[in-house]
Scaffold this motif. Structure first.
Motif, PDB file in Angstrom:
ATOM      1  N   ARG A 114      29.193  31.401  22.672  1.00 24.05           N
ATOM      2  CA  ARG A 114      27.923  31.411  23.386  1.00 24.05           C
ATOM      3  C   ARG A 114      28.103  31.931  24.797  1.00 24.05           C
ATOM      4  NH1 ARG A 114      23.799  28.421  21.212  1.00 24.05           N
ATOM      5  NH2 ARG A 114      24.310  27.418  19.248  1.00 24.05           N
ATOM      6  N   GLN A 115      27.024  32.475  25.324  1.00 28.33           N
ATOM      7  CA  GLN A 115      27.055  32.945  26.705  1.00 28.33           C
ATOM      8  C   GLN A 115      27.157  31.770  27.665  1.00 28.33           C
ATOM      9  OE1 GLN A 115      27.037  36.204  27.867  1.00 28.33           O
ATOM     10  NE2 GLN A 115      27.419  36.663  25.715  1.00 28.33           N
ATOM     11  N   GLU A 116      26.486  30.694  27.299  1.00 33.71           N
ATOM     12  CA  GLU A 116      26.502  29.528  28.178  1.00 33.71           C
ATOM     13  C   GLU A 116      26.290  28.271  27.347  1.00 33.71           C
ATOM     14  OE1 GLU A 116      21.880  30.213  29.597  1.00 33.71           O
ATOM     15  OE2 GLU A 116      23.548  30.843  30.892  1.00 33.71           O
ATOM     16  N   HIS A 117      26.306  27.155  28.040  1.00 39.17           N
ATOM     17  CA  HIS A 117      26.160  25.866  27.382  1.00 39.17           C
ATOM     18  C   HIS A 117      24.779  25.760  26.722  1.00 39.17           C
ATOM     19  CE1 HIS A 117      27.182  21.820  26.522  1.00 39.17           C
ATOM     20  NE2 HIS A 117      26.473  21.239  27.462  1.00 39.17           N
ATOM     21  N   VAL A 118      24.725  25.115  25.564  1.00 41.18           N
ATOM     22  CA  VAL A 118      23.449  24.910  24.867  1.00 41.18           C
ATOM     23  C   VAL A 118      22.538  24.042  25.738  1.00 41.18           C
ATOM     24  CG1 VAL A 118      22.407  23.929  22.779  1.00 41.18           C
ATOM     25  CG2 VAL A 118      24.620  25.107  22.638  1.00 41.18           C
ATOM     26  N   GLU A 119      21.253  24.324  25.715  1.00 40.77           N
ATOM     27  CA  GLU A 119      20.291  23.591  26.546  1.00 40.77           C
ATOM     28  C   GLU A 119      20.173  22.123  26.132  1.00 40.77           C
ATOM     29  OE1 GLU A 119      18.318  24.371  29.223  1.00 40.77           O
ATOM     30  OE2 GLU A 119      19.511  26.201  29.367  1.00 40.77           O
ATOM     31  N   HIS A 120      19.869  21.308  27.123  1.00 41.74           N
ATOM     32  CA  HIS A 120      19.859  19.854  26.957  1.00 41.74           C
ATOM     33  C   HIS A 120      19.037  19.383  25.756  1.00 41.74           C
ATOM     34  CE1 HIS A 120      18.515  15.718  27.794  1.00 41.74           C
ATOM     35  NE2 HIS A 120      19.718  15.574  28.321  1.00 41.74           N
ATOM     36  N   ASP A 121      17.792  19.803  25.660  1.00 49.63           N
ATOM     37  CA  ASP A 121      16.944  19.292  24.585  1.00 49.63           C
ATOM     38  C   ASP A 121      17.405  19.778  23.218  1.00 49.63           C
ATOM     39  OD1 ASP A 121      15.545  17.928  26.462  1.00 49.63           O
ATOM     40  OD2 ASP A 121      13.776  19.224  26.437  1.00 49.63           O
ATOM     41  N   ASP A 122      17.897  21.018  23.169  1.00 49.63           N
ATOM     42  CA  ASP A 122      18.435  21.533  21.911  1.00 49.63           C
ATOM     43  C   ASP A 122      19.662  20.734  21.485  1.00 49.63           C
ATOM     44  OD1 ASP A 122      16.506  23.447  21.966  1.00 49.63           O
ATOM     45  OD2 ASP A 122      17.829  25.062  22.655  1.00 49.63           O
ATOM     46  N   ARG A 123      20.485  20.380  22.472  1.00 44.18           N
ATOM     47  CA  ARG A 123      21.679  19.602  22.151  1.00 44.18           C
ATOM     48  C   ARG A 123      21.298  18.267  21.524  1.00 44.18           C
ATOM     49  NH1 ARG A 123      23.348  20.360  27.449  1.00 44.18           N
ATOM     50  NH2 ARG A 123      23.668  18.126  27.763  1.00 44.18           N
ATOM     51  N   TYR A 124      20.285  17.613  22.095  1.00 45.96           N
ATOM     52  CA  TYR A 124      19.931  16.297  21.572  1.00 45.96           C
ATOM     53  C   TYR A 124      19.209  16.378  20.232  1.00 45.96           C
ATOM     54  CZ  TYR A 124      22.101  13.530  25.103  1.00 45.96           C
ATOM     55  OH  TYR A 124      23.059  12.910  25.874  1.00 45.96           O
ATOM     56  N   ALA A 125      18.418  17.416  20.028  1.00 47.19           N
ATOM     57  CA  ALA A 125      17.783  17.590  18.716  1.00 47.19           C
ATOM     58  C   ALA A 125      18.866  17.770  17.649  1.00 47.19           C
ATOM     59  CB  ALA A 125      16.842  18.797  18.742  1.00 47.19           C
ATOM     60  N   ARG A 126      19.861  18.591  17.978  1.00 45.75           N
ATOM     61  CA  ARG A 126      20.977  18.789  17.057  1.00 45.75           C
ATOM     62  C   ARG A 126      21.763  17.493  16.861  1.00 45.75           C
ATOM     63  NH1 ARG A 126      25.086  23.158  15.536  1.00 45.75           N
ATOM     64  NH2 ARG A 126      27.053  22.013  15.495  1.00 45.75           N
ATOM     65  N   VAL A 132      16.320  10.869  29.019  1.00 42.53           N
ATOM     66  CA  VAL A 132      15.319  10.330  28.095  1.00 42.53           C
ATOM     67  C   VAL A 132      15.781  10.535  26.662  1.00 42.53           C
ATOM     68  CG1 VAL A 132      12.954  10.577  27.235  1.00 42.53           C
ATOM     69  CG2 VAL A 132      13.404  10.592  29.706  1.00 42.53           C
ATOM     70  N   ALA A 133      16.208  11.751  26.340  1.00 42.28           N
ATOM     71  CA  ALA A 133      16.661  12.038  24.981  1.00 42.28           C
ATOM     72  C   ALA A 133      17.941  11.277  24.665  1.00 42.28           C
ATOM     73  CB  ALA A 133      16.889  13.540  24.815  1.00 42.28           C
ATOM     74  N   GLY A 134      18.809  11.149  25.650  1.00 42.90           N
ATOM     75  CA  GLY A 134      20.065  10.431  25.455  1.00 42.90           C
ATOM     76  C   GLY A 134      19.823   8.950  25.188  1.00 42.90           C
ATOM     77  N   LYS A 135      18.910   8.368  25.939  1.00 41.89           N
ATOM     78  CA  LYS A 135      18.595   6.953  25.731  1.00 41.89           C
ATOM     79  C   LYS A 135      17.960   6.711  24.367  1.00 41.89           C
ATOM     80  CE  LYS A 135      17.809   5.344  30.474  1.00 41.89           C
ATOM     81  NZ  LYS A 135      16.760   5.001  31.435  1.00 41.89           N
ATOM     82  N   ARG A 136      17.139   7.667  23.947  1.00 42.60           N
ATOM     83  CA  ARG A 136      16.491   7.526  22.644  1.00 42.60           C
ATOM     84  C   ARG A 136      17.548   7.504  21.547  1.00 42.60           C
ATOM     85  NH1 ARG A 136      14.969  10.249  18.358  1.00 42.60           N
ATOM     86  NH2 ARG A 136      13.029   9.669  17.318  1.00 42.60           N
ATOM     87  N   LEU A 137      18.499   8.429  21.637  1.00 42.58           N
ATOM     88  CA  LEU A 137      19.571   8.488  20.645  1.00 42.58           C
ATOM     89  C   LEU A 137      20.401   7.207  20.680  1.00 42.58           C
ATOM     90  CD1 LEU A 137      21.124  10.117  18.526  1.00 42.58           C
ATOM     91  CD2 LEU A 137      22.422  11.166  20.391  1.00 42.58           C
ATOM     92  N   ALA A 138      20.721   6.748  21.883  1.00 42.48           N
ATOM     93  CA  ALA A 138      21.512   5.517  22.017  1.00 42.48           C
ATOM     94  C   ALA A 138      20.772   4.338  21.390  1.00 42.48           C
ATOM     95  CB  ALA A 138      21.810   5.240  23.485  1.00 42.48           C
ATOM     96  N   ALA A 139      19.471   4.252  21.629  1.00 44.35           N
ATOM     97  CA  ALA A 139      18.688   3.134  21.096  1.00 44.35           C
ATOM     98  C   ALA A 139      18.635   3.177  19.569  1.00 44.35           C
ATOM     99  CB  ALA A 139      17.274   3.162  21.664  1.00 44.35           C
ATOM    100  N   ARG A 140      18.628   4.393  19.021  1.00 43.22           N
ATOM    101  CA  ARG A 140      18.522   4.535  17.566  1.00 43.22           C
ATOM    102  C   ARG A 140      19.852   4.297  16.876  1.00 43.22           C
ATOM    103  NH1 ARG A 140      18.275   8.443  13.147  1.00 43.22           N
ATOM    104  NH2 ARG A 140      19.047  10.179  14.405  1.00 43.22           N
ATOM    105  N   VAL A 141      20.953   4.835  17.434  1.00 43.84           N
ATOM    106  CA  VAL A 141      22.217   4.826  16.679  1.00 43.84           C
ATOM    107  C   VAL A 141      23.401   4.217  17.434  1.00 43.84           C
ATOM    108  CG1 VAL A 141      21.415   6.936  15.542  1.00 43.84           C
ATOM    109  CG2 VAL A 141      23.134   7.108  17.363  1.00 43.84           C
ATOM    110  N   GLY A 142      23.289   4.018  18.750  1.00 39.91           N
ATOM    111  CA  GLY A 142      24.434   3.529  19.518  1.00 39.91           C
ATOM    112  C   GLY A 142      24.748   2.075  19.200  1.00 39.91           C
ATOM    113  N   GLU A 143      26.017   1.757  19.100  1.00 36.18           N
ATOM    114  CA  GLU A 143      26.434   0.374  18.858  1.00 36.18           C
ATOM    115  C   GLU A 143      27.208  -0.166  20.059  1.00 36.18           C
ATOM    116  OE1 GLU A 143      26.952  -0.213  14.280  1.00 36.18           O
ATOM    117  OE2 GLU A 143      28.206   1.504  14.891  1.00 36.18           O
TER     118      GLU A 143
END
Lengths: 439, 439
Positions: free
Chosen positions: A138-150, A220-231
């Motif tokens: 990649r030319q650069e780092h993947v964008e934040h929201d795309d990273r969290y969707a993935r 926001v996206a990180g917290k959502r993921l943590a709330a759903r799957v983080g232990e």
């Protein structure tokens, strides 16, 4: 885990962090030495730490700090963790792997194998990475929201693959020559936006059902993921009030996903400096701070969080100007927010900010075993933590100090375990076994 | 390695292979047990084996053989190898990783870390994989020629990343606070057809310079890759004449790439069954063959090599019909060629072919320590091998037999080492250190 006892995890950097490597007692070449890590893992296990956690990066930052900082090289945590599993018996081993620059089949398989090999002590710190795109086509780092969707979909594939086989699928009946029961195999056949993965995983279900999933997202996206799957939730919180607010918010967000409060443990990071007296601890701390290069560090952090001005160009005892109103970085919103909030809340001098930030953004606890135990106890009692992620520099003497002096004090107060409660990391943490969704 | 001594590598399957798992003495659950592999690695090290090699697959074949065969699950070799590195001191650890379903930055990094961690005992068995596409966002497996084109470039990226740092780049000067010499860093900046990878690798150069590269490709493209980059060449050869022809052809092909004859070691596979007498060895072999399911096996292999008819439908003592003139499979041309050639050359009965093929296509050596030593000696003396890859089923007793009985016989004859020659796998194999192309 007994009622009223908290969790202790340890954070160990890939090399000696900060200025620790410059101390006379620091060994050279820690990035080439398994013995360095074996010493640490065994010492922490002797101290009954629940887990040992390795973060990761996927690139070398070609910036001003490169020449002077020890963070350029580090082993892949998924290579180090199996070696430490073979070198220890009880401590959990939490390795970081990126959902942005890996394939879910490979990740599912590696952690399942690590969980087998360690007898159920594997954890996956799920990250979307702070950079690395230029090493991955990649030319650069993947964008934040795309990273969290993935990342969301990545987790679904990985956890689905972990349930490919019923626990009793492999009957291994020698008489009939039947290796497995074909009805106890689930073909995932995931067809998603980012991934198409048929399955099944070519590793059997592992001792924990699923390895423990750790998460530290704070956007926001990180917290959502943590709330759903983080232990295990790693977080940087500076005041008890902030800590309690984060704790309640996170458990509530998890509850909204149908998860019980005991299904995730929240561990704020703290960076301890232990002395027999406060003066001795302070002297240890000052000695390390003097070895840091404030100019290089301040310049680097200013860019890191997109501050909009260069802290290294300000006088050391001047109050830091207010940061911009809006967040702008792609890669580390949580760190940016922490720095911005700190500046707004405490209006520190450059020196004060420097001291705060050189802990990696985590609280610095300079004190005696008693005062450190007091502090951790207060946070735990106030409902601001289920335990703590102890941020070590990797220096053996600092780990010895904590294990030999602080841990016994915590045990004496009944705050921390004297023996491991179970066999697996899940059992030791008091997290429920992950049953198979398909069987 | 002394003059006149050959190399011994060991092949260990992910689970007990063939029918070995059905024997009364075979332990259950080998696919869940680190102790199983630790026993094997330590025993082979006591027998002075140069290396231990784990193959790999990236999928579960949903075919008739699934239910009855033990090959459905296996740990990722890159998780197992680090654990065995921490459990041994001398033996080389060769882990398989696919160039088709990985990223070169990740692969370069993992093997460099494994090489560090093991003190220079890491090897990479470079494969393009026999399947797995459906687990990696593809409708089907990548085509043969595309796989090899990618593999060639993949190797170039990986080996380029391994040279990211001069051996003395990390000066770690405590007094000045200088961690590294920025002039001893090479940014690869690879811009190719399949890969764009900036670098540098975030792991320092490892003890061997480069981990040893093993290769077993036997198609035209596979042989070309092996000749260019392979350092250990695994191959299946059935007669001394074939072996010698392959040996000469491969060394000549390597020479055409400017490589010396000592820069690659050619190891034909052999599958030994050891007894105090020939009768005892034959009885051991027959016992395992009886436990195999000839029908299922023959049906599966017929499809595997695209034979065009089903061997399982023929009478067991009938001569096998000639195979089609042309090769048609995408995935395992070498195995197909081996089977077709075997049928054409030997005109075996179904039973004879079955016995040959259940060794995984490798020669079966049923005999006493003396007769097996005679055979290996003859191949070595004839210039058909630099050593051998001993194909084990994973059964401990069979490994014990070889180490306790055949190895001493080889040592008595001066054919095999009594002690490891050096520290690293490269030194032990007599392969040259890989200098850094950029420094």
């Amino acid at each position: 885990m007994s009622q009223g006892q908290f969790v202790l995890g340890a954070f160990i950097p890939g090399t000696l962090s900060g200025s620790a490597w410059r101390l006379p007692e620091a060994p050279l070449d820690t990035f080439r030495s398994l013995e360095h890590y074996q010493y640490i893992a065994r010492k922490l296990e002797a101290g009954r730490f629940h887990s040992l956690f390795f973060n990761d990066t996927l690139d070398v930052k070609l910036d001003l700090a490169l020449q002077r900082g020890p963070n350029s090289v580090r082993w892949d945590p998924l290579i180090l963790a199996p070696a430490l599993a073979a070198s220890t018996r009880h401590i959990g081993l939490i390795a970081t792997a990126s959902t942005t620059y890996n394939e879910p089949y490979n990740v599912a398989r590696k952690y399942a194998a690590l969980d087998h090999l360690s007898g159920g002590r594997a954890g996956w710190n799920l990250v979307t990475s702070l950079g690395g795109g230029e090493n991955f086509n990649r030319q650069e780092h993947v964008e934040h929201d795309d990273r969290y969707a993935r990342a969301e979909e990545f987790y679904d594939v990985v956890s689905g693959l972990w349930d490919s086989w019923a626990d009793d699928a492999f009957i291994q009946d020698k008489a009939s020559g039947t290796w497995l029961d074909i009805d106890k195999l689930h073909v995932l056949d995931h067809q998603g936006e980012h991934f198409q993965v048929r399955g099944p995983l070519n590793v059997s279900r592992s001792p924990q059902g699923h390895p423990v999933v750790a998460q530290a997202g704070a956007s926001v996206a990180g917290k959502r993921l943590a709330a759903r799957v983080g232990e295990l939730i790693f977080t940087a919180q500076h005041t008890i009030e902030q800590g309690r607010a984060f704790y309640q918010e996170t458990k509530a967000a998890a509850a909204a996903f149908g998860r019980g409060a005991n299904e995730l443990k929240i561990l704020p990071g703290v960076s301890p400096v232990v002395g027999k007296t406060l003066a001795e601890a302070q002297a240890k701390y000052d000695r390390q701070q003097e070895l840091l290069e404030p100019k290089a560090f301040l310049s680097s952090i200013s860019k890191f969080v997109s501050l909009g001005y260069d802290l290294s160009e300000l006088p050391f005892d001047e109050v830091v100007p207010l940061p911009p109103e809006h967040f702008t970085t792609n890669t580390h919103q949580s760190r940016q927010k922490l720095v911005f909030d700190l500046i707004r809340r405490e209006r520190p001098t450059v020196r004060q900010l420097f001291n705060q930030l050189t802990s990696g953004g985590h609280r610095i606890l300079i004190g005696t075993p008693e005062s450190i135990a007091d502090d951790l106890h207060a946070w735990y009692e106030a409902g601001a933590a289920d335990g703590f992620n102890i941020m070590f520099s990797g220096l053996h003497s600092a780990i010895d100090d904590f294990v030999d002096c602080v841990v016994p004090e915590l045990q004496r107060r009944g705050l921390f375990q004297r023996e491991y409660a179970g066999t697996t990391l899940r059992e030791n943490l008091g997290l429920p076994y992950r049953t198979n969704r398909f069987f």
